[in-house]
Design a protein around this motif. Structure first.
Motif, PDB file in Angstrom:
ATOM      1  N   TYR A  15       0.953  -1.064   0.086  1.00 35.99           N
ATOM      2  CA  TYR A  15       0.110  -0.083   0.038  1.00 35.99           C
ATOM      3  C   TYR A  15       0.724   1.562   0.034  1.00 35.99           C
ATOM      4  N   VAL A  16       1.881   0.776  -0.006  1.00 37.93           N
ATOM      5  CA  VAL A  16       2.211   2.587   0.896  1.00 37.93           C
ATOM      6  C   VAL A  16       3.650   2.285  -0.894  1.00 37.93           C
ATOM      7  N   VAL A  17       4.197   1.471  -1.245  1.00 39.91           N
ATOM      8  CA  VAL A  17       4.825   1.656  -2.387  1.00 39.91           C
ATOM      9  C   VAL A  17       3.685   2.428  -3.041  1.00 39.91           C
ATOM     10  N   LEU A  18       2.497   1.807  -3.768  1.00 37.41           N
ATOM     11  CA  LEU A  18       1.517   2.846  -4.524  1.00 37.41           C
ATOM     12  C   LEU A  18       1.746   3.991  -3.963  1.00 37.41           C
ATOM     13  N   THR A  19       0.808   4.493  -2.557  1.00 37.86           N
ATOM     14  CA  THR A  19       0.789   5.557  -2.617  1.00 37.86           C
ATOM     15  C   THR A  19       2.172   6.792  -2.634  1.00 37.86           C
ATOM     16  N   ASP A  20       3.178   5.782  -2.624  1.00 41.77           N
ATOM     17  CA  ASP A  20       4.421   6.859  -3.334  1.00 41.77           C
ATOM     18  C   ASP A  20       4.444   7.077  -4.213  1.00 41.77           C
ATOM     19  N   GLN A  21       3.860   6.506  -5.793  1.00 42.56           N
ATOM     20  CA  GLN A  21       4.005   6.958  -7.043  1.00 42.56           C
ATOM     21  C   GLN A  21       3.548   7.969  -6.936  1.00 42.56           C
ATOM     22  N   VAL A  22       2.094   7.757  -5.446  1.00 47.22           N
ATOM     23  CA  VAL A  22       0.883   9.210  -6.534  1.00 47.22           C
ATOM     24  C   VAL A  22       1.623  10.292  -5.796  1.00 47.22           C
ATOM     25  N   VAL A  23       2.164  10.225  -4.737  1.00 52.07           N
ATOM     26  CA  VAL A  23       2.356  11.436  -4.222  1.00 52.07           C
ATOM     27  C   VAL A  23       4.060  11.831  -5.045  1.00 52.07           C
ATOM     28  N   VAL A  24       4.699  11.289  -5.310  1.00 52.84           N
ATOM     29  CA  VAL A  24       6.181  11.800  -6.126  1.00 52.84           C
ATOM     30  C   VAL A  24       5.406  12.563  -7.253  1.00 52.84           C
ATOM     31  N   ILE A  25       4.793  11.863  -8.409  1.00 52.48           N
ATOM     32  CA  ILE A  25       4.292  12.596  -9.413  1.00 52.48           C
ATOM     33  C   ILE A  25       3.057  13.381  -8.696  1.00 52.48           C
ATOM     34  N   ALA A  26       2.210  13.725  -8.080  1.00 54.94           N
ATOM     35  CA  ALA A  26       1.060  14.916  -7.376  1.00 54.94           C
ATOM     36  C   ALA A  26       2.630  15.954  -6.588  1.00 54.94           C
ATOM     37  N   LEU A  27       3.509  15.667  -6.424  1.00 53.77           N
ATOM     38  CA  LEU A  27       4.784  16.751  -6.031  1.00 53.77           C
ATOM     39  C   LEU A  27       5.458  17.340  -7.189  1.00 53.77           C
ATOM     40  N   MET A  28       5.433  15.773  -8.005  1.00 55.36           N
ATOM     41  CA  MET A  28       6.576  16.560  -9.310  1.00 55.36           C
ATOM     42  C   MET A  28       5.392  18.116  -9.986  1.00 55.36           C
ATOM     43  N   ALA A  29       4.337  17.789 -10.252  1.00 56.68           N
ATOM     44  CA  ALA A  29       3.431  18.167 -10.330  1.00 56.68           C
ATOM     45  C   ALA A  29       2.862  19.488 -10.388  1.00 56.68           C
ATOM     46  N   SER A  30       3.354  19.782  -8.706  1.00 60.37           N
ATOM     47  CA  SER A  30       2.725  21.050  -7.531  1.00 60.37           C
ATOM     48  C   SER A  30       4.140  22.298  -8.463  1.00 60.37           C
ATOM     49  N   THR A  31       4.940  21.297  -9.644  1.00 60.32           N
ATOM     50  CA  THR A  31       6.017  22.323  -9.587  1.00 60.32           C
ATOM     51  C   THR A  31       5.540  23.684 -10.689  1.00 60.32           C
ATOM     52  N   ARG A  32       4.127  23.216 -11.163  1.00 64.76           N
ATOM     53  CA  ARG A  32       3.675  24.664 -12.666  1.00 64.76           C
ATOM     54  C   ARG A  32       2.694  25.292 -11.441  1.00 64.76           C
ATOM     55  N   LEU A  33       2.356  24.641 -10.638  1.00 66.08           N
ATOM     56  CA  LEU A  33       1.702  25.850  -9.354  1.00 66.08           C
ATOM     57  C   LEU A  33       3.179  27.012  -8.687  1.00 66.08           C
ATOM     58  N   VAL A  34       3.670  26.495  -8.695  1.00 65.23           N
ATOM     59  CA  VAL A  34       5.016  27.638  -7.505  1.00 65.23           C
ATOM     60  C   VAL A  34       5.969  27.903  -8.559  1.00 65.23           C
ATOM     61  N   SER A  35       5.691  27.979 -10.148  1.00 69.54           N
ATOM     62  CA  SER A  35       6.999  28.448 -11.036  1.00 69.54           C
ATOM     63  C   SER A  35       6.704  28.818 -11.726  1.00 69.54           C
ATOM     64  N   ASP A  36       7.396  29.102 -13.473  1.00 68.11           N
ATOM     65  CA  ASP A  36       6.308  29.481 -14.628  1.00 68.11           C
ATOM     66  C   ASP A  36       7.348  28.689 -15.142  1.00 68.11           C
ATOM     67  N   GLN A  37       7.075  28.880 -16.520  1.00 70.38           N
ATOM     68  CA  GLN A  37       7.505  27.911 -16.990  1.00 70.38           C
ATOM     69  C   GLN A  37       8.324  27.435 -17.924  1.00 70.38           C
ATOM     70  N   GLY A  38       9.216  29.015 -18.043  1.00 66.72           N
ATOM     71  CA  GLY A  38      11.359  29.153 -17.726  1.00 66.72           C
ATOM     72  C   GLY A  38      11.531  28.396 -17.133  1.00 66.72           C
ATOM     73  N   TRP A  39      10.804  28.260 -16.004  1.00 63.20           N
ATOM     74  CA  TRP A  39      12.247  28.032 -14.651  1.00 63.20           C
ATOM     75  C   TRP A  39      11.657  26.367 -14.616  1.00 63.20           C
ATOM     76  N   TYR A  40      10.066  26.161 -14.936  1.00 66.19           N
ATOM     77  CA  TYR A  40      10.529  24.156 -14.272  1.00 66.19           C
ATOM     78  C   TYR A  40      10.662  24.170 -15.884  1.00 66.19           C
ATOM     79  N   GLN A  41      10.949  24.132 -17.334  1.00 62.03           N
ATOM     80  CA  GLN A  41      11.548  22.873 -18.226  1.00 62.03           C
ATOM     81  C   GLN A  41      12.891  22.873 -18.498  1.00 62.03           C
ATOM     82  N   ASN A  42      13.274  24.138 -17.535  1.00 63.11           N
ATOM     83  CA  ASN A  42      15.253  24.141 -17.555  1.00 63.11           C
ATOM     84  C   ASN A  42      15.539  23.203 -15.437  1.00 63.11           C
ATOM     85  N   HIS A  43      15.063  23.074 -14.678  1.00 66.27           N
ATOM     86  CA  HIS A  43      14.772  22.965 -13.516  1.00 66.27           C
ATOM     87  C   HIS A  43      14.714  21.666 -13.365  1.00 66.27           C
ATOM     88  N   GLN A  44      15.089  21.395 -12.205  1.00 69.71           N
ATOM     89  CA  GLN A  44      14.185  20.166 -11.593  1.00 69.71           C
ATOM     90  C   GLN A  44      12.649  20.509 -11.318  1.00 69.71           C
TER      91      GLN A  44
END
Length: 426
Positions: free
Chosen positions: A114-143
């Motif tokens: 259960y934890v491993v499955l949730t881990d996949q979802v949490v990681v992808i969700a946090l990665m997607a949150s980058t678009r909420l806190v930065s502009d396109q020029g930043w997230y296209q060229n950085h982690q």
């Protein structure tokens, strides 16, 4: 003349005789975690905590470039909370007592799934949150926000849980999510090595997990074999110090008393020989059936041993095809039956098994009256096929040869040569 009365007093208990008590031969495993994945899980969680420190330091270095710094700190806080919670659940707690260990392992595997499955979802969700806190020029060229190094934890956990294939699948999933979120969908691996790194980590950790599990199974088999061998040896010592000494005493006293006690002595002697042979087989760890179509011939022959039959075999297993070994045992059984019927009273038989590089040789010899010249031919003419079919016929079917040495007053000796590659079929 009447037989003497058995007025012999009761046999004294042999010196040093002890009652048989079970004593474990392998130290109890209480406090020892038998889960082969446990060290990998603990190491992975240590790596998870290290990557958290790196992710937080990256946040300090990058927060000034975000369009919404407060929201970015909120996501970093969520990352820290999930890192701590998942590390505790995946690493496992204190090992319980031995009786509860199996249930704890099963429960731990379910929780980890259960934890491993949730881990996949949490990681992808946090990665997607980058678009909420930065502009396109930043997230296209950085982690992305949690950093690629921290996202690797989801791939590592999947690889430990399900092996290389699940690890690769997780690596592909996370790297694909990263490419979509950053608008970097291309095959230019020199520009962005996220995909090959994550997939390689999943493959490597998955293979390591598979190897660890295989090694653990082999270790468990070795431990069980050692424990069984130790227990057999202990029981052999106990039986030798108790039962065998009593049987030997009964045989000796019965033979001295004669009469009705002589028959009891003979029976005790037969059981003593049979028990000694059984102990010898168990102590050597030899079993007749070693699996598949291969059989150890030695135990099939040693079962013929008695007070009038002595059997000698090599110390190591003599492995033959199943059908061939069974046919050879039948040949020996028929030869010994002929000895018992025709060699005369008091005749003793000797069986010797030799293991040569390309063949096995079985010799059956007795010290009886021997076979007169022409007797075997006459028996065959009379329709008695004990030798011609049961011995010679079986040897011919195995592709071997049989040599008979005998004569009046010289006893009888069969020498059976059979190639090891024989299948025992016509």
């Amino acid at each position: 003349m009447t037989e003497p009365e058995l007025t012999e007093p009761a046999l004294p208990e042999p010196a040093g005789r002890r009652r048989l008590h079970y004593r474990p031969t392998v130290r109890a495993a209480s406090g020892v975690d038998t889960d082969p994945d446990a060290p990998l899980w603990r190491a992975a969680q240590a790596f998870r905590l290290v990557t958290l420190i790196y992710a937080i330091s990256y946040q300090f270095a990058s927060v000034s470039n975000y369009t919404n710094s407060r929201l970015s700190w909120f996501f970093v806080a969520l990352m820290a909370v999930w890192t701590g919670a998942s590390a505790v659940m995946l690493a496992g707690g204190k090992v319980p007592h031995t009786g509860q260990l199996e249930r704890q392992i099963v429960r731990g595997r379910r929780i980890r799934t259960y934890v491993v499955l949730t881990d996949q979802v949490v990681v992808i969700a946090l990665m997607a949150s980058t678009r909420l806190v930065s502009d396109q020029g930043w997230y296209q060229n950085h982690q992305t926000l949690p950093t690629t190094l921290w996202a690797t934890n989801a791939v590592i956990s999947a690889a430990i849980l399900g092996g290389p294939w699940l690890g690769i699948a997780s690596g592909v999933l996370i790297s694909s999510a990263s490419a979509i979120i950053r608008d970097q969908i291309n095959l230019d691996l020199w520009r962005d090595a996220t995909a090959p790194v994550l997939v390689s980590v999943g493959l490597a950790l998955g293979l390591a997990t598979t190897t660890a599990r295989r090694a653990h199974r082999q270790l468990e088999q070795a431990v069980r074999l050692i424990a069984a061998t130790e227990e057999r040896e202990r029981l052999a010592r106990e039986v030798h110090d108790g039962v065998l000494q009593v049987l030997a005493m009964v045989r000796r006293r019965g033979a001295e008393l004669g009469g009705g006690a002589a028959e009891l002595a003979e029976l005790a002697g037969e059981q003593e020989v049979a028990l000694r042979m059984l102990i010898s087989e168990q102590s050597s760890g030899v079993t007749a059936d070693i699996g598949g179509q291969s059989v150890d011939l030695a135990p099939l022959l040693t079962t013929q041993a008695s007070t009038t039959v002595s059997v000698s075999t090599p110390a190591h297993p003599v492995v033959l095809g199943r059908d061939c070994a069974i046919e050879l045992a039948a040949i020996v059984d028929n030869a010994l039956s002929n000895t018992a019927l025709h060699a005369g009273p008091g005749a003793k038989a000797y069986v010797l098994l030799e293991d040569l590089p390309g063949e096995v040789i079985v010799s059956i010899r007795d010290d009886g009256v021997g076979i007169p010249e022409g007797r075997l031919a006459a028996a065959e003419a009379e329709g008695r096929m004990g030798v011609s079919k049961s011995i010679l016929g079986r040897v011919a079917a195995l592709g071997g040869s049989a040599t008979l040495h005998t004569g009046p007053g010289e006893g009888t000796e069969w020498e059976i040569n059979v190639p090891k590659g024989s299948s025992g079929s016509d």
